[in-house]
Structures are given as structure tokens and as C-alpha cells.
Design a protein around this motif. Structure first.
Motif, short mmCIF file in Angstrom:
data_model
loop_
_atom_site.label_atom_id
_atom_site.label_comp_id
_atom_site.label_asym_id
_atom_site.label_seq_id
_atom_site.Cartn_x
_atom_site.Cartn_y
_atom_site.Cartn_z
N ALA A 87 49.27 107.77 18.75
CA ALA A 87 49.94 108.78 19.41
C ALA A 87 48.83 109.91 19.85
O ALA A 87 48.96 110.38 21.07
N LEU A 88 48.17 110.33 19.01
CA LEU A 88 46.99 111.41 19.33
C LEU A 88 45.77 111.00 20.21
O LEU A 88 45.41 111.88 20.86
N ILE B 38 56.01 112.13 14.49
CA ILE B 38 55.16 112.05 15.72
C ILE B 38 55.62 113.21 16.67
O ILE B 38 54.50 113.85 17.33
N SER B 39 56.70 113.24 16.95
CA SER B 39 57.07 114.34 17.72
C SER B 39 56.75 115.75 17.65
O SER B 39 56.12 116.65 18.31
N GLU B 40 56.91 116.04 16.38
CA GLU B 40 56.71 117.44 15.70
C GLU B 40 55.14 117.75 15.77
O GLU B 40 54.69 118.59 16.11
N ILE B 41 54.23 116.54 15.40
CA ILE B 41 52.69 116.94 15.56
C ILE B 41 52.45 117.18 16.95
O ILE B 41 51.54 117.86 17.22
N GLN B 42 52.72 116.40 17.93
CA GLN B 42 52.60 116.42 19.13
C GLN B 42 53.09 117.73 20.14
O GLN B 42 52.15 118.32 20.91
N LYS B 43 54.08 118.54 19.31
CA LYS B 43 54.63 119.74 19.66
C LYS B 43 53.67 120.67 19.22
O LYS B 43 53.39 122.08 19.87
N VAL C 165 49.68 106.42 9.43
CA VAL C 165 48.20 107.00 9.79
C VAL C 165 48.13 106.23 11.26
O VAL C 165 47.75 106.51 12.41
N LYS C 166 48.48 104.92 11.26
CA LYS C 166 48.15 103.89 12.59
C LYS C 166 49.11 104.50 13.54
O LYS C 166 48.75 104.72 14.73
N ARG C 167 50.30 104.96 13.27
CA ARG C 167 51.15 105.51 14.40
C ARG C 167 50.71 106.89 14.79
O ARG C 167 50.80 107.20 16.01
#
Length: 450
Positions: free
Chosen positions: A445-446, A416-421, A439-441
Motif C-alpha cells: 500500500a505504501l 491500511i486506511s488509517e496508515i494512509q490517512k 507487513v507485505k500488505r
């Protein structure tokens, strides 16, 4: 074997997508259904809600007593079950009727008018389109799907028993248990080399499958495949050919040339030329079955897809999140083409979880090339599935071969943190392992859900 006389069906590996569809089928037929699987999933939870007994520890004492009745119980297993499985060995050693999933599927469909879809890519989507088209044309069918249909929220369409629609799976040569009336082949790219050894053996097996078609039946093949049959293709001279493609509001609008007439201004809502090709095969098979053209056009426009087959979970002006089951270089190429066609000029982040050590080894250069097409790559460790590690075959080996600068090896805790970066406007998760359970997580987050 008389399936009607059996009272109990016990599944070893009941949580698999193909096994759970069969469990649903027999549960609807008022059999006692139970089974084992290694882990609890959404599929096993849904089976339990439907009244199926499921347990998750391989122990003979967990088998329901009613299933120990040898005369009235059929035991079904998948090739993914290890040879040392205690429950499977108990049933075999004690003389129970024990069959592979593919054998059971062959028994169920042998006295029906069977439409089967084979191919190393595209068979799940094509089968689900075909099942939907026939259902919307009021055909009395049972469709066993290799994914969860968005239209039916199930991997089983149960609307009669005269006609069956099935995936013809090349893994473990399972499709050679089927004898279809109409069969389609989407692709014959090298895969499952742990089973076949080389690409020639795989192609030979597809030839064997084509010879399983019943007398008077028909074979449909994608134009260019080395088999004789009714051809289909996009913007070419196939027997069934899509022409005049346009994109309008994210949907394809196109015409289809058939051997007898033109079908004009059809609509299909899944992105990607590969999905358009899948839709054409399903349409051709439904036409040859005898479905009315007008009903087919309406049904095609109402098709919504299969979960984890280019499924869009977030779609805003600023960000799109798509999840796809792609686990072969050609499937990754198809997903990339679809993303670029639907979202041109947008930066794309791919998150990939390789599936199987052997597949990663056999297609390492193909994976490296297909993954390098994305603007940014996050790579997870290899999902082993049924395999033990192979020395030297790692995600780090694959990452080093990818010729792009923005790439990184991560574990799930960083996902999650890497995608958000990332500053990418399109996020694409791909792979056939347990990445689907993330996928749900990721969506939460997005989309900033609470």
C-alpha cells in the motif's frame, strides 16, 4: 539418549521460529521429520517444500505412521503447547521419548564448542551477528537463530558441527539446559513475570545460567549488569568498548577498544545504539574465540540484519516504512531512539500490537510512556498468544494511559486506511504477534505496488 540412533523426529509446534530451525537441522541430517502446528505460515510452507510433513489439526490419526515407532522416534514440544493437546498426550501416555525444545537444543550442543547469547532483549540479533561473523571466518559451525537472517534467508546456518551458536532463552528457564563455553548476556530487564513472578527471580535465573558455563569458559556482560565477567559497552571504560562513533550514509563508523588492541574504522549498517551494542557483544565473543581481526571487520560490514528486527521495507525521499519485533517498553524505547537518530525532525507514526495480556498488565505504565514518544499512535488489540484474557486488561486501558493527543484504537481491517490517512514521514510497525503478517500488505500500500 543417542540422537544419532533415532530415525524419526516429530515436532509439536513445528512452525515456531526455534522449532523450525531444529526441524531443518534434523532434515539436513537425513532424519524423517514431521510435525503439527496450529496455523500455516511461511515457515511451515518452507518446511513442506524441504520435504517435512506438516499438518494443522490436532488429531492422533494425522501423525505419520513411521512416527508411531516408539523405539525410533523422538517427540519434541514447546512450552506454548496447551496441556490438553491430544497428540502430545498420546505420546506421553504411550511411553515415547518426549522432550522440550530447550532440552533437545542442550543435547545437540553439549559435545560442541558452544557460544550462547542470553538477555531479555537483543539475543536474536546478537546471535545472528555472531553466527555470521564466525561463518565468514570459516568456522565449522551450526547456528540456531531466533529469527530469519537476511544474509542466509534462514533461521539455521549449517556449515559444520564442531561449533554451535545458540540463543539462550530465559522463557520457562530454557537456557538452564545449556552448558556453553562462551556466553553473553545483553540485558536483564524484568519480563516473563507470568513465569518468574518478580524481577528478582528473573535476575537470579540469569545468575544460574552464568554458572552453567563450562570450566575454562568466559562470560561477557553488558557494563552495569550485576554479574562478573568480561564487560562491553558504548563510550565507556568496558573491556570491549566502542569509541569515536560517526554516522555516514546511514551506517555507523566507529573504533573498538579491546583488552589487547584498538580496531579502527569498523562499519555496521543496522541503525540504533541497541544494535551497535549487540554488534559489540558478537564481535567480542568472536575475538575471544580466536577469529582474525581483519576478517571480522569485513564480516561485520557485510551483516544485513534479521527480518522483523528494524527491517526497512520502504525508503524514499518522502516516506520510510520500518517493521520491528519490539514487544517490551525497553525495546520500544530502543526502536524510538533508532528512528530519531536516523530520521531526525521527521514525523513518526507507530503502529503497535501488544503481545500477551500478562505483559501488558505487568508493564502498562512503561508501555504508555514509551508509546507517548511517537508523534502519532495506532493501537491494535492485544495478541493473546498462549494466554486467555485477563479481566480489565485491554488495549483501550493502555490507550487511555498514553499521554498524547494523536492516538487511536483500531482493528486490523482499518490498518491500511488509517496508515494512509497519516501525514507521518516515517511509519513504524512494532509487536511480536501476528502484526508481522501484515507487513507485505502495508508495504504494498505504501509503495504503490500493483
Amino acid at each position: 539418549m543417542n540422537l544419532n540412533q533415532l530415525k524419526n523426529i516429530y515436532f509439536i509446534g513445528i512452525g515456531g521460529i526455534g522449532m523450525s530451525a531444529l526441524a531443518r537441522y534434523f532434515q539436513a541430517g537425513e532424519k524423517f521429520v514431521a510435525g503439527y502446528d496450529k496455523t500455516a505460515t511461511d515457515l511451515t510452507a518452507e518446511l513442506e517444500v524441504a520435504g517435512v510433513e506438516v499438518h494443522f489439526e490436532d488429531a492422533v490419526e494425522n501423525i505419520p505412521e513411521v512416527c508411531l515407532d516408539k523405539e525410533n522416534t523422538l517427540v519434541v514440544y514447546t512450552p506454548a503447547i496447551p496441556k490438553g493437546h491430544k497428540e502430545l498426550n498420546y505420546f506421553v501416555d504411550n511411553g515415547f521419548q518426549v522432550v522440550k525444545r530447550s532440552k533437545l537444543l542442550g543435547l545437540i550442543t553439549e559435545n560442541t564448542f558452544c557460544l550462547a547469547v542470553a538477555g531479555t532483549h537483543g539475543k536474536t540479533t546478537t546471535t545472528s551477528i555472531l553466527g555470521h561473523l564466525l561463518h565468514e571466518c570459516n568456522v565449522p559451525l551450526t547456528a540456531f537463530l531466533g529469527g530469519i537472517s537476511e544474509n542466509y534467508n534462514s533461521n539455521l546456518i549449517l556449515a559444520g558441527t564442531d561449533v554451535s551458536v545458540v540463543e539462550a532463552d530465559e522463557f520457562d528457564r530454557s537456557f538452564l539446559t545449556l552448558s556453553p563455553n562462551l556466553a553473553g548476556i545483553t540485558s536483564m530487564d524484568a519480563d516473563h513475570l507470568d513465569i518468574y513472578g518478580d524481577a528478582d527471580a528473573l535476575k537470579s535465573s540469569f545468575g544460574d545460567f552464568s554458572r552453567r558455563i563450562k570450566t575454562g569458559g568466559k562470560l561477557f556482560v553488558k557494563n552495569g549488569l550485576p554479574l562478573s565477567g568480561i564487560t562491553y559497552g558504548i563510550e565507556d571504560d568496558s573491556d570491549y568498548a566502542i569509541q569515536n562513533i560517526k554516522i555516514k550514509d546511514g551506517s555507523y563508523i566507529f573504533d573498538v577498544k579491546t583488552p589487547d588492541l584498538w580496531l579502527e574504522k569498523l562499519e555496521f549498517n543496522l541503525p540504533g545504539r541497541h544494535n551497535l551494542s549487540n554488534a559489540l557483544l558478537a564481535l567480542a565473543m568472536a575475538v575471544e574465540y580466536g577469529c582474525p581481526h581483519q576478517q571480522l571487520a569485513k564480516a561485520l560490514a557485510s551483516y544485513r540484519g534479521v527480518k522483523r528486527r528494524f527491517s526497512t521495507h520502504v525508503k524514499t525521499d518522502d516516506l520510510v516504512y520500518i517493521d520491528d519485533y519490539a514487544h517490551h517498553p525497553e525495546e520500544i524505547n530502543a526502536a524510538h531512539q533508532a528512528v530519531r537518530e536516523m530520521y531526525p525532525n521527521k514525523k513518526v507514526l507507530a503502529v503497535f500490537q501488544p503481545h500477551l495480556f500478562s505483559r501488558t498488565r505487568d508493564f502498562i505504565d512503561g508501555f504508555a510512556t514509551s508509546l507517548a514518544q511517537f508523534d502519532e499512535l495506532l493501537l491494535l488489540d492485544i495478541y493473546p498468544a498462549r494466554e486467555l484474557p485477563i479481566e480489565g486488561v485491554t488495549s483501550k486501558w493502555l490507550l487511555d494511559k498514553v499521554s498524547s493527543e494523536r492516538k487511536k484504537l483500531i482493528d486490523k481491517s482499518q490498518l491500511i486506511s488509517e496508515i494512509q490517512k497519516s501525514d507521518a514521514q516515517v511509519v513504524l510497525t512494532i509487536g511480536a504477534g501476528d502484526i508481522g503478517e501484515e507487513v507485505k500488505r502495508i508495504k504494498k500500500a505504501l509503495s504503490f505496488e500493483s
